[in-house]
Scaffold this motif. Structure first.
Motif, mmCIF file in Angstrom:
data_model
loop_
_atom_site.group_PDB
_atom_site.id
_atom_site.type_symbol
_atom_site.label_atom_id
_atom_site.label_comp_id
_atom_site.label_asym_id
_atom_site.label_seq_id
_atom_site.Cartn_x
_atom_site.Cartn_y
_atom_site.Cartn_z
ATOM 1 N N ASN A 77 0.828 -1.216 0.000
ATOM 2 C CA ASN A 77 0.000 0.000 0.000
ATOM 3 C C ASN A 77 0.857 1.259 0.000
ATOM 4 O OD1 ASN A 77 -2.208 -1.700 0.146
ATOM 5 N ND2 ASN A 77 -3.188 -0.598 1.833
ATOM 6 N N THR A 78 1.877 1.260 -0.815
ATOM 7 C CA THR A 78 2.832 2.357 -0.799
ATOM 8 C C THR A 78 3.154 2.812 -2.214
ATOM 9 O OG1 THR A 78 3.816 1.537 1.247
ATOM 10 C CG2 THR A 78 5.122 3.093 -0.019
ATOM 11 N N VAL A 79 3.261 4.109 -2.371
ATOM 12 C CA VAL A 79 3.719 4.693 -3.623
ATOM 13 C C VAL A 79 5.007 5.457 -3.343
ATOM 14 C CG1 VAL A 79 2.304 6.780 -3.350
ATOM 15 C CG2 VAL A 79 3.054 6.074 -5.620
ATOM 16 N N TYR A 80 5.896 5.433 -4.309
ATOM 17 C CA TYR A 80 7.215 6.035 -4.141
ATOM 18 C C TYR A 80 7.451 7.098 -5.212
ATOM 19 C CZ TYR A 80 7.850 1.656 -1.591
ATOM 20 O OH TYR A 80 7.693 0.618 -0.732
ATOM 21 N N LEU A 81 8.291 8.044 -4.883
ATOM 22 C CA LEU A 81 8.766 9.001 -5.870
ATOM 23 C C LEU A 81 10.279 9.126 -5.704
ATOM 24 C CD1 LEU A 81 7.769 10.917 -8.130
ATOM 25 C CD2 LEU A 81 7.922 12.772 -6.444
ATOM 26 N N GLN A 82 11.001 8.566 -6.652
ATOM 27 C CA GLN A 82 12.449 8.701 -6.656
ATOM 28 C C GLN A 82 12.779 10.020 -7.350
ATOM 29 O OE1 GLN A 82 14.875 6.607 -5.349
ATOM 30 N NE2 GLN A 82 16.340 8.207 -5.914
ATOM 31 N N VAL A 83 13.449 10.897 -6.630
ATOM 32 C CA VAL A 83 13.751 12.214 -7.176
ATOM 33 C C VAL A 83 15.258 12.343 -7.310
ATOM 34 C CG1 VAL A 83 11.631 13.239 -6.313
ATOM 35 C CG2 VAL A 83 13.638 13.322 -4.888
ATOM 36 N N ASN A 84 15.700 12.476 -8.540
ATOM 37 C CA ASN A 84 17.129 12.554 -8.851
ATOM 38 C C ASN A 84 17.469 13.897 -9.482
ATOM 39 O OD1 ASN A 84 17.422 9.839 -8.045
ATOM 40 N ND2 ASN A 84 17.011 9.113 -10.131
ATOM 41 N N SER A 85 18.757 14.172 -9.526
ATOM 42 C CA SER A 85 19.242 15.406 -10.162
ATOM 43 C C SER A 85 18.472 16.627 -9.663
ATOM 44 C CB SER A 85 19.134 15.297 -11.686
ATOM 45 O OG SER A 85 19.851 14.179 -12.161
ATOM 46 N N LEU A 86 18.337 16.705 -8.356
ATOM 47 C CA LEU A 86 17.514 17.757 -7.771
ATOM 48 C C LEU A 86 18.092 19.138 -8.032
ATOM 49 C CD1 LEU A 86 16.528 15.973 -4.495
ATOM 50 C CD2 LEU A 86 14.920 16.969 -6.124
ATOM 51 N N LYS A 87 17.188 20.079 -8.227
ATOM 52 C CA LYS A 87 17.538 21.468 -8.478
ATOM 53 C C LYS A 87 16.937 22.334 -7.371
ATOM 54 C CE LYS A 87 16.979 20.596 -13.446
ATOM 55 N NZ LYS A 87 16.244 21.022 -14.669
ATOM 56 N N PRO A 88 17.507 23.508 -7.136
ATOM 57 C CA PRO A 88 16.913 24.381 -6.108
ATOM 58 C C PRO A 88 15.431 24.670 -6.364
ATOM 59 C CG PRO A 88 19.094 25.161 -6.675
ATOM 60 C CD PRO A 88 18.785 24.041 -7.638
ATOM 61 N N GLU A 89 15.026 24.716 -7.613
ATOM 62 C CA GLU A 89 13.619 24.983 -7.920
ATOM 63 C C GLU A 89 12.702 23.801 -7.614
ATOM 64 O OE1 GLU A 89 16.258 25.375 -9.964
ATOM 65 O OE2 GLU A 89 15.749 24.853 -12.059
ATOM 66 N N ASP A 90 13.268 22.673 -7.216
ATOM 67 C CA ASP A 90 12.457 21.546 -6.758
ATOM 68 C C ASP A 90 12.085 21.688 -5.284
ATOM 69 O OD1 ASP A 90 14.542 19.427 -8.742
ATOM 70 O OD2 ASP A 90 12.487 20.056 -9.216
ATOM 71 N N THR A 91 12.629 22.684 -4.629
ATOM 72 C CA THR A 91 12.303 22.918 -3.228
ATOM 73 C C THR A 91 10.813 23.176 -3.063
ATOM 74 O OG1 THR A 91 14.487 23.806 -2.689
ATOM 75 C CG2 THR A 91 12.656 24.477 -1.275
ATOM 76 N N ALA A 92 10.175 22.362 -2.223
ATOM 77 C CA ALA A 92 8.725 22.444 -2.049
ATOM 78 C C ALA A 92 8.294 21.449 -0.992
ATOM 79 C CB ALA A 92 8.005 22.132 -3.363
ATOM 80 N N VAL A 93 7.061 21.577 -0.590
ATOM 81 C CA VAL A 93 6.416 20.517 0.182
ATOM 82 C C VAL A 93 5.746 19.581 -0.819
ATOM 83 C CG1 VAL A 93 4.692 19.939 1.912
ATOM 84 C CG2 VAL A 93 6.074 22.009 2.168
ATOM 85 N N TYR A 94 6.045 18.318 -0.691
ATOM 86 C CA TYR A 94 5.524 17.318 -1.615
ATOM 87 C C TYR A 94 4.367 16.581 -0.944
ATOM 88 C CZ TYR A 94 9.314 18.121 -4.870
ATOM 89 O OH TYR A 94 10.170 18.692 -5.783
ATOM 90 N N PHE A 95 3.233 16.561 -1.631
ATOM 91 C CA PHE A 95 2.021 15.958 -1.114
ATOM 92 C C PHE A 95 1.664 14.712 -1.912
ATOM 93 C CE2 PHE A 95 0.702 19.346 1.719
ATOM 94 C CZ PHE A 95 1.302 20.472 1.179
ATOM 95 N N CYS A 96 1.325 13.681 -1.196
ATOM 96 C CA CYS A 96 0.781 12.479 -1.802
ATOM 97 C C CYS A 96 -0.723 12.658 -1.963
ATOM 98 C CB CYS A 96 1.088 11.290 -0.902
ATOM 99 S SG CYS A 96 0.503 9.703 -1.507
ATOM 100 N N ALA A 97 -1.268 12.098 -3.036
ATOM 101 C CA ALA A 97 -2.706 12.223 -3.288
ATOM 102 C C ALA A 97 -3.243 10.938 -3.879
ATOM 103 C CB ALA A 97 -2.974 13.397 -4.225
ATOM 104 N N ALA A 98 -4.536 10.725 -3.693
ATOM 105 C CA ALA A 98 -5.172 9.502 -4.184
ATOM 106 C C ALA A 98 -6.573 9.793 -4.680
ATOM 107 C CB ALA A 98 -5.233 8.461 -3.058
ATOM 108 N N LYS A 99 -6.955 9.082 -5.721
ATOM 109 C CA LYS A 99 -8.313 9.194 -6.236
ATOM 110 C C LYS A 99 -8.809 7.807 -6.599
ATOM 111 C CE LYS A 99 -11.345 11.729 -9.334
ATOM 112 N NZ LYS A 99 -12.134 12.267 -8.201
#
Length: 121
Positions: A77-99
């Motif tokens: 029951n898990t979803v993942y987000l692998q985030v690579n090559s991060l940039k300063p503009e990726d700075t944010a709060v990341y929210f999981c969502a479901a529908k």
């Protein structure tokens, strides 16, 4: 009812990587399209990525395509987000969502509380 709990955020240098996780409670996880949005300081929340229940349809925003990878493990029951090559503009709060019962993550039924990602230059 479903509850979503994100984890994996943190402070990372530009070029670095993180793996965000979203654990979902409740039943019938495989019938939910899952995904991620993000909200940077002073900006509106924006779509990042989504994945359908069986994983056959995956979408990314243009800004993350080629750098981020979404996946899910229905047994956990898990979803993942692998985030690579991060940039300063990726700075944010990341929210999981479901529908439930859809192939698109429009107007999600459920939201997590978010995990913060800060990318230093």
């Amino acid at each position: 009812q479903a509850q979503l709990v994100e984890s994996g955020g943190g402070l990372v240098q530009a070029g670095g990587s993180l793996r965000l996780s979203c654990a979902a409670s409740g039943r019938n996880f495989r019938f939910y399209v899952m995904g991620w949005f993000r909200q940077a300081p002073g900006k509106e929340r924006e779509f990042v990525s989504s994945i359908t229940g069986g994983g056959s349809i995956i979408k990314y925003s243009d800004s993350v395509k080629g750098r981020f990878t979404i996946s899910r493990d229905n047994a956990k029951n898990t979803v993942y987000l692998q985030v690579n090559s991060l940039k300063p503009e990726d700075t944010a709060v990341y929210f999981c969502a479901a529908k439930y019962g859809s192939n698109q993550l429009l107007n999600p039924d459920y939201w997590g509380q978010g995990t913060s990602v800060t990318v230093s230059s």
